[in-house]
Design an enzyme around this catalytic site. Structure first.
Site, PDB file in Angstrom:
ATOM      1  N   GLY A  17       0.816  -1.015  -0.097  1.00 62.97           N
ATOM      2  CA  GLY A  17       0.126  -0.200   0.111  1.00 62.97           C
ATOM      3  C   GLY A  17       0.846   1.056  -0.084  1.00 62.97           C
ATOM      4  O   GLY A  17       1.846   1.298   0.584  1.00 62.97           O
ATOM      5  N   SER A  20      -3.983   5.324   1.152  1.00 63.02           N
ATOM      6  CA  SER A  20      -4.550   5.139   2.499  1.00 63.02           C
ATOM      7  C   SER A  20      -4.540   3.584   3.027  1.00 63.02           C
ATOM      8  O   SER A  20      -4.577   3.525   4.224  1.00 63.02           O
ATOM      9  CB  SER A  20      -6.058   5.243   1.966  1.00 63.02           C
ATOM     10  OG  SER A  20      -6.750   4.464   1.219  1.00 63.02           O
ATOM     11  N   GLU A  95     -10.721  -1.283  -3.750  1.00 61.89           N
ATOM     12  CA  GLU A  95      -9.644  -0.750  -4.728  1.00 61.89           C
ATOM     13  C   GLU A  95      -9.992  -0.569  -6.019  1.00 61.89           C
ATOM     14  O   GLU A  95      -9.727   0.170  -6.994  1.00 61.89           O
ATOM     15  CB  GLU A  95      -8.205  -1.303  -4.545  1.00 61.89           C
ATOM     16  CG  GLU A  95      -7.704  -1.188  -3.149  1.00 61.89           C
ATOM     17  CD  GLU A  95      -7.371   0.177  -2.675  1.00 61.89           C
ATOM     18  OE1 GLU A  95      -7.125   1.046  -3.518  1.00 61.89           O
ATOM     19  OE2 GLU A  95      -7.544   0.810  -1.459  1.00 61.89           O
TER      20      GLU A  95
END
Length: 199
Positions: A17, A20, A95
């Site tokens: 990631g 966020s 996502e």
């Protein structure tokens, strides 16, 4: 390789990631590692009309843009086999379905030297996505971020939390794009009192 194929091959899966997910994974994982991937730069070039914006005022969130000279810092999460299907389903909705991202496999290099590179799944939004916004000046991006809010919260919170992560976890890294946009947003609100809380 599709995420479902990975389930059939691995006992665990690493997910990288760089937006966020660094502070709000919201899926089950075994452990996390700070580190980086090479060949990509992080840019606020993707639109968000759900989490951090809406149809009228889409927010700006980060995606990765290929650049052989660059590297992007973030967090890789190890998802055990017992939680893999559940976590991948959650990430697909968050996502891909709502965010417009696609998946790639990349080599992740942990910050801690005791561990070698790992293969990780990453979510990337490309220019062929309908809500991809593309390049703009720091001030234009800051202006858009300053007025956008979605179901997850204000776009400014997203920016400030990402900048905070970089300062706390990667203090030696100078992310010029990120910090320039943060500075531009802070200029819009010189008093600081109307910026939504980043905590």
């Amino acid at each position: 390789m599709k995420p479902r194929d990975i389930i059939n091959e691995k006992n665990s899966l690493w997910v990288f990631g760089y937006g966020s997910l660094v502070w709000k994974p919201d899926f089950a994982y075994k452990r996390r590692k700070v580190g980086y991937i090479k060949g990509y730069k992080r840019r606020f070039w993707h639109g968000d009309d759900f989490h951090r914006g809406d149809k009228e005022k889409p927010g700006r969130v980060v995606t990765l843009v290929e650049d052989q000279e660059a590297c992007t810092w973030g967090v890789a999460y190890e998802v055990p086999e017992s939680h893999m299907e559940e976590s991948l389903h959650y990430l697909n909705v968050r996502e891909v379905v709502l965010g417009g991202y696609t998946t790639e496999m990349v080599e992740f290099v942990p910050k801690e030297k005791s561990h070698g590179p790992l293969l990780a799944l990453v979510y990337i939004a490309t220019s062929d996505n309908p809500i991809y916004l593309g390049p703009a000046s720091d001030m234009e991006i800051a202006a858009q971020i300053s007025i956008s809010r979605g179901k997850t919260g204000h776009n400014i919170e997203y920016l400030l939390r990402l900048a905070e992560f970089m300062r706390l976890c990667c203090p030696e890294v100078e992310d010029e794009h990120l910090f320039s946009i943060e500075a531009a947003v802070l200029k819009i609100f010189p008093g600081g009192d109307i910026i939504p809380s980043a905590h």
